[in-house]
Design an enzyme around this catalytic site. Structure first.
Site, PDB file in Angstrom:
ATOM      1  N   GLU A  36       1.026  31.360   9.752  1.00 39.88           N
ATOM      2  CA  GLU A  36       1.492  31.634  11.118  1.00 39.88           C
ATOM      3  C   GLU A  36       0.479  32.521  11.816  1.00 39.88           C
ATOM      4  OE1 GLU A  36       5.378  33.409  11.722  1.00 39.88           O
ATOM      5  OE2 GLU A  36       6.273  32.085  10.224  1.00 39.88           O
ATOM      6  N   ARG A  69       4.132  22.798   9.238  1.00 41.82           N
ATOM      7  CA  ARG A  69       4.966  23.702   8.449  1.00 41.82           C
ATOM      8  C   ARG A  69       6.316  23.847   9.145  1.00 41.82           C
ATOM      9  NH1 ARG A  69       5.319  29.924   8.410  1.00 41.82           N
ATOM     10  NH2 ARG A  69       6.705  30.200   6.622  1.00 41.82           N
ATOM     11  N   HIS A 124      13.543  30.449   5.299  1.00 40.54           N
ATOM     12  CA  HIS A 124      13.046  31.163   6.479  1.00 40.54           C
ATOM     13  C   HIS A 124      14.232  31.924   7.084  1.00 40.54           C
ATOM     14  CE1 HIS A 124       9.536  31.169   9.503  1.00 40.54           C
ATOM     15  NE2 HIS A 124      10.423  32.030   9.992  1.00 40.54           N
ATOM     16  N   GLU A 173       8.081  35.565   4.674  1.00 36.44           N
ATOM     17  CA  GLU A 173       8.122  36.980   5.038  1.00 36.44           C
ATOM     18  C   GLU A 173       9.283  37.760   4.411  1.00 36.44           C
ATOM     19  OE1 GLU A 173       7.809  37.387   9.283  1.00 36.44           O
ATOM     20  OE2 GLU A 173       5.901  36.335   9.364  1.00 36.44           O
ATOM     21  N   TYR A 194      -0.283  38.596  12.692  1.00 37.28           N
ATOM     22  CA  TYR A 194      -0.105  38.781  14.138  1.00 37.28           C
ATOM     23  C   TYR A 194      -0.841  39.993  14.692  1.00 37.28           C
ATOM     24  CZ  TYR A 194       3.460  35.167  14.021  1.00 37.28           C
ATOM     25  OH  TYR A 194       4.100  33.964  13.871  1.00 37.28           O
ATOM     26  N   ASN A 209       1.029  35.290   7.181  1.00 37.91           N
ATOM     27  CA  ASN A 209       1.369  35.255   8.600  1.00 37.91           C
ATOM     28  C   ASN A 209       0.734  36.484   9.218  1.00 37.91           C
ATOM     29  OD1 ASN A 209       2.862  33.065   7.814  1.00 37.91           O
ATOM     30  ND2 ASN A 209       4.853  34.030   8.138  1.00 37.91           N
TER      31      ASN A 209
HETATM   32  C1  FCB Z   1       7.373  35.751  12.303  1.00 39.03           C
HETATM   33  C2  FCB Z   1       8.444  34.759  11.896  1.00 39.03           C
HETATM   34  C3  FCB Z   1       8.581  33.582  12.813  1.00 39.03           C
HETATM   35  C4  FCB Z   1       8.411  33.976  14.254  1.00 39.03           C
HETATM   36  C5  FCB Z   1       7.180  34.818  14.456  1.00 39.03           C
HETATM   37  C6  FCB Z   1       6.928  35.216  15.880  1.00 39.03           C
HETATM   38  O1  FCB Z   1       7.663  36.989  11.770  1.00 39.03           O
HETATM   39  O2  FCB Z   1       8.181  34.271  10.595  1.00 39.03           O
HETATM   40  O3  FCB Z   1       9.806  32.966  12.545  1.00 39.03           O
HETATM   41  O4  FCB Z   1       9.554  34.587  14.709  1.00 39.03           O
HETATM   42  O5  FCB Z   1       7.241  35.950  13.659  1.00 39.03           O
END
Ligand code: FCB
Length: 452
Positions: A361, A79, A122, A167, A297, A295
């Site tokens: 992500e 990607r 992006h 995002e 985290y 995405n």
């Molecule tokens: C996300 C972004 C990516 C990167 C990660 C850590 O929010 O999409 O570009 O910065 O965080």
């Protein structure tokens, strides 16, 4: 290993991810014109370490080596994102040299048997469009469609998977509410107008790509968070509702169901503005997609706090605070909750049962130290392994998860943090631009080699 590849479907997409401004560099080469990030990073105080992305990981010149590296890792998917201001000139004409870069990159990717997933946006809006109103202007959605038609027309023979936006929460609220990201504006609830124009851009682009490339697979990548209230109190429950609304539902509901969550528009105090938008917009935004990119985290544990009046990325819910539950944190300060990935997959899946879901992500920043064994990033290794194990649990639970991409292939320019945060499974020495696979990269390669 606590998880093995053969616990996943054989056709699962296993990849790594990057984004144009973060890795490419070459910001003034071959006809590329400035994006909002080129402008923003030059404003003193916007980037923690004062750096800019002019060279970044020099991927523009080193893409062949980076693609070879991916091939060595054994991924079957990549990607990356396309820079709008590289492929389209401000006068609206295509820029052949910029397009040629992506054709060379994609040819190299495809030749290695790796399936490309191209993100069309992006965060790097051409600066001239920001000057004309940026995402606060509806015209930007139409401009996006013209860019998408150029990109898909020029590259569609090499790309079968398109991701419209990365995002949109960040584009709208970090860009126009807190000002932490380009273009650095601080407009409070008015920033939500950018949400609508971004989502409209997504929907119109989906329709345009369907016309140009009927067999393409289309999606959008949302940053979703697992949200928990800090306690059972009514205030904390309300805090969690608000954050889940602003960060998750404000995007999931229009894209997957064709309506905005009324409670979120009320929190924002923007019901009237949204009601005034053409009713056909939501139909466009709700265009059928082939997969939802997520995405993931972290998890937020929300409580009702106080607001000091500073610009917030959570307009209308500025008083909501996130509490420290004692979970381990990455260098970004993001609490590590692997099981949260199952929460977001379940939540997204509940809006569109059966829609294929992809983790587009997932990854972590840690302060990497080089030692006798190179970069022994055991924490990142654990992070990735635990999250992949949680993905396995989601698949076992019957969730339609079809892919997973590590953020990131290589260390890169981490937006407002500059080069002070590293997410790569491959280390980049920014002086020499030398790449060194970290322990996490070797772990991923071993995992990928281990089954199917
Ligand atoms: C996300 C972004 C990516 C990167 C990660 C850590 O929010 O999409 O570009 O910065 O965080």
């Amino acid at each position: 290993m606590t998880v093995t590849r053969n616990e996943f479907p054989a056709d699962f997409a296993w990849g790594t991810a990057t984004a144009s401004y973060q890795v490419e560099g070459a910001v003034a080469e071959d006809g590329r014109t400035p994006s909002i990030w080129d402008t923003f990073v030059r404003i003193p105080g916007t980037v923690a370490d004062g750096t800019v992305g002019d060279v970044a990981a020099d991927h523009y010149h080193r893409f062949a080596g980076d693609v070879a590296l991916m091939s060595e890792l054994g991924v079957n998917a990549y990607r990356f994102s396309i820079s709008w201001s590289r492929v389209l000139r401000p006068d609206g004409e295509p820029n052949p040299a910029g397009i040629d870069f992506y054709r060379r990159l994609l040819t190299a990717v495809v030749e290695r048997g790796i399936t490309p997933y191209a993100t069309l946006y992006h965060w790097d809006l051409p600066q001239h469009l920001e000057d004309a109103g940026g995402w606060l202007s509806r015209d930007t959605a139409d401009a996006f469609v013209r860019y998408v038609e150029t990109a898909v027309g020029a590259l569609g023979d090499l790309v079968g998977n398109w991701i419209t936006l990365n995002e949109p929460w960040c584009s709208a609220f970090l860009g126009y509410a807190s000002g932490h990201h380009a273009p650095g504006r601080r407009l409070g609830s008015e920033s939500s107008h950018a949400v609508h124009h971004l989502l409209l851009a997504h929907g119109l682009a989906v329709a345009a790509i369907r016309r140009l490339q009927p067999d393409a697979r289309l999606g959008i990548s949302l940053n979703l968070y697992s949200i928990r209230p800090a306690s059972d109190s009514a205030q904390d429950q309300d805090a969690a509702r608000r954050i889940d609304g602003l960060q998750n539902r404000l995007f999931l509901e229009p894209v997957l169901q064709g309506h905005y969550p009324a409670d979120v528009l009320a929190d924002l105090g923007e019901q009237e503005w949204f009601a005034d938008q053409p009713s056909a917009d939501l139909e466009a935004i709700n265009a059928p997609i082939d997969f939802l990119g997520i995405n993931y985290y972290s998890r937020h544990t929300a409580t009702a706090g106080t607001w000091d009046g500073s610009p917030s990325a959570n307009p209308g819910s500025e008083f909501v605070e996130f509490v420290d539950t004692g979970a381990p944190k990455t260098q970004m300060g993001w609490p590590v909750h692997p099981d949260g990935i199952v929460d977001v997959l379940r939540q997204a899946g509940s809006y569109a049962p059966g829609l294929p879901l992809m983790i587009t992500e997932n990854g972590a920043a840690y302060p990497d130290q080089s030692g006798p064994d190179g970069f022994d990033d055991v924490e990142r290794c654990d992070y990735i392994e635990q999250h992949i194990a949680a993905c396995r649990d989601a698949v076992r639970d019957g969730l339609p998860l079809v892919g997973y991409f590590v953020w990131s292939l290589i260390d890169n320019f981490e937006w407002g943090w500059g080069f002070s945060r590293r997410f790569g499974i491959v280390h980049v020495d920014y002086e020499s631009q030398q790449r060194t696979v970290k322990t996490s990269g070797r772990w991923y390669a071993a995992f990928l080699a281990g089954g199917n």
